[in-house]
Design a protein around this motif. Sequence first.
Motif, PDB file in Angstrom:
ATOM      1  N   UNK A 125      -0.923 -76.448  64.613  1.00  0.00           N
ATOM      2  CA  UNK A 125      -0.614 -75.050  64.290  1.00  0.00           C
ATOM      3  C   UNK A 125      -0.936 -74.747  62.834  1.00  0.00           C
ATOM      4  N   UNK A 126      -1.456 -73.567  62.574  1.00  0.00           N
ATOM      5  CA  UNK A 126      -1.705 -73.161  61.193  1.00  0.00           C
ATOM      6  C   UNK A 126      -0.381 -73.014  60.453  1.00  0.00           C
ATOM      7  N   UNK A 127      -0.440 -73.104  59.137  1.00  0.00           N
ATOM      8  CA  UNK A 127       0.773 -72.959  58.336  1.00  0.00           C
ATOM      9  C   UNK A 127       1.373 -71.565  58.508  1.00  0.00           C
ATOM     10  N   UNK A 128       0.528 -70.551  58.646  1.00  0.00           N
ATOM     11  CA  UNK A 128       1.050 -69.192  58.840  1.00  0.00           C
ATOM     12  C   UNK A 128       1.780 -69.081  60.172  1.00  0.00           C
ATOM     13  N   UNK A 129       1.285 -69.752  61.206  1.00  0.00           N
ATOM     14  CA  UNK A 129       1.979 -69.752  62.500  1.00  0.00           C
ATOM     15  C   UNK A 129       3.310 -70.491  62.393  1.00  0.00           C
ATOM     16  N   UNK A 131       5.166 -70.803  59.770  1.00  0.00           N
ATOM     17  CA  UNK A 131       6.089 -69.979  58.989  1.00  0.00           C
ATOM     18  C   UNK A 131       6.568 -68.760  59.767  1.00  0.00           C
ATOM     19  N   UNK A 132       5.809 -68.349  60.775  1.00  0.00           N
ATOM     20  CA  UNK A 132       6.160 -67.157  61.551  1.00  0.00           C
ATOM     21  C   UNK A 132       7.159 -67.449  62.667  1.00  0.00           C
ATOM     22  N   UNK A 133       7.451 -68.729  62.922  1.00  0.00           N
ATOM     23  CA  UNK A 133       8.377 -69.076  64.003  1.00  0.00           C
ATOM     24  C   UNK A 133       9.785 -68.632  63.637  1.00  0.00           C
ATOM     25  N   UNK A 134      10.405 -67.889  64.535  1.00  0.00           N
ATOM     26  CA  UNK A 134      11.791 -67.443  64.355  1.00  0.00           C
ATOM     27  C   UNK A 134      12.708 -68.264  65.258  1.00  0.00           C
ATOM     28  N   UNK A 135      13.805 -68.735  64.687  1.00  0.00           N
ATOM     29  CA  UNK A 135      14.731 -69.561  65.457  1.00  0.00           C
ATOM     30  C   UNK A 135      15.966 -68.761  65.907  1.00  0.00           C
ATOM     31  N   UNK A 136      15.895 -67.440  65.785  1.00  0.00           N
ATOM     32  CA  UNK A 136      16.974 -66.599  66.280  1.00  0.00           C
ATOM     33  C   UNK A 136      16.750 -66.229  67.742  1.00  0.00           C
ATOM     34  N   UNK A 137      17.736 -65.676  68.362  1.00  0.00           N
ATOM     35  CA  UNK A 137      17.608 -65.199  69.737  1.00  0.00           C
ATOM     36  C   UNK A 137      17.773 -66.300  70.768  1.00  0.00           C
ATOM     37  N   UNK A 138      17.488 -65.955  72.017  1.00  0.00           N
ATOM     38  CA  UNK A 138      17.654 -66.884  73.128  1.00  0.00           C
ATOM     39  C   UNK A 138      16.482 -67.858  73.206  1.00  0.00           C
ATOM     40  N   UNK A 139      16.647 -68.894  74.035  1.00  0.00           N
ATOM     41  CA  UNK A 139      15.554 -69.844  74.246  1.00  0.00           C
ATOM     42  C   UNK A 139      14.341 -69.152  74.858  1.00  0.00           C
ATOM     43  N   UNK A 140      14.585 -68.186  75.721  1.00  0.00           N
ATOM     44  CA  UNK A 140      13.485 -67.450  76.354  1.00  0.00           C
ATOM     45  C   UNK A 140      12.714 -66.651  75.301  1.00  0.00           C
ATOM     46  N   UNK A 141      13.440 -66.004  74.407  1.00  0.00           N
ATOM     47  CA  UNK A 141      12.773 -65.254  73.334  1.00  0.00           C
ATOM     48  C   UNK A 141      12.013 -66.197  72.408  1.00  0.00           C
ATOM     49  N   UNK A 142      12.611 -67.350  72.127  1.00  0.00           N
ATOM     50  CA  UNK A 142      11.956 -68.340  71.267  1.00  0.00           C
ATOM     51  C   UNK A 142      10.618 -68.761  71.865  1.00  0.00           C
ATOM     52  N   UNK A 143      10.619 -69.088  73.154  1.00  0.00           N
ATOM     53  CA  UNK A 143       9.400 -69.571  73.803  1.00  0.00           C
ATOM     54  C   UNK A 143       8.387 -68.466  74.081  1.00  0.00           C
ATOM     55  N   UNK A 144       8.792 -67.217  73.864  1.00  0.00           N
ATOM     56  CA  UNK A 144       7.865 -66.109  74.070  1.00  0.00           C
ATOM     57  C   UNK A 144       7.112 -65.706  72.816  1.00  0.00           C
ATOM     58  N   UNK A 147       3.413 -67.840  68.062  1.00  0.00           N
ATOM     59  CA  UNK A 147       3.173 -69.200  67.572  1.00  0.00           C
ATOM     60  C   UNK A 147       3.625 -70.278  68.562  1.00  0.00           C
ATOM     61  N   UNK A 148       4.732 -70.024  69.246  1.00  0.00           N
ATOM     62  CA  UNK A 148       5.227 -71.004  70.213  1.00  0.00           C
ATOM     63  C   UNK A 148       4.324 -71.034  71.448  1.00  0.00           C
TER      64      UNK A 148
END
Length: 257
Positions: A125-129, A131-144, A147-148
């Motif tokens: 993954x690129x560094x910008x991707x 850095x763009x990962x958000x760890x808030x919200x549900x697991x479904x939102x995370x995997x959507x 970058x993920x």
Amino acid sequence: MTKGVDEVLFYRGHSNREKYKLSPAVFRTDEEREAEPTMFRELLISNAPDFRDDHSTFEKLVRMQHYSLPTRLLDISTNPLIALYFACKSSTDKSGEVIRFAIKQNEMKFFDSDTVSCIANLAQLSQSDKQAISFGGSNEQFNGQDPIRKLLHFIKEEKPYFRDAIVPSDLKRIVCVRGKLNNTRILSQSGAFLIFGLDASLPETGNTDIKIERMTISAGSKKKIIQELDTLALNESTIFPYIENSARYIAAKYRPT
């Protein structure tokens, strides 16, 4: 520190205890962090035949590590004498150290672990991707997240069955991994690895999952220790089992001092 009944011990040697820290090479500068996916692909392109038997990103990272490319892996060993050799083999004017890691048996992973695949593929993954990962919200939102989704694509290239269900906390972990003994250097060094997740850091004193104890090796004792290890067949020729290293070791034995 005593070993718990459910713990496995690993070791690492630092030739300069003041200089070297428990951080993988690719994390040591911002430039290397930024270049991680580019370095990964460039080495694959320029040396494709060397990687033809590596079926996962983790296996590729292991090979890259031993070709001295900066990766998110940190070498450790099951053999304390290997760590002692590395603590003494260079920086002869500096104190070295042997570091002992105690890791719970149930926290150990093998080369084909899904968790290991998730962390290892962060290298693509690129560094910008990253850095763009958000760890808030549900697991479904995370995997959507975009970058993920990219990360999942890389994972599915090696594991087509993998579901779109990365556990967010897994990406931030530091995991101890036992790899295949299909690399002569890993075999000779009784090697294993710590693989570092997204912006993961290991305190020099350890954490709740990885207990750490250190032993200082004085600069003045290094030469004698190296000589004693040689009597146990632990030397450049056996620890780095390539013909050029064997030739260099043999030549040095007969070179006038």
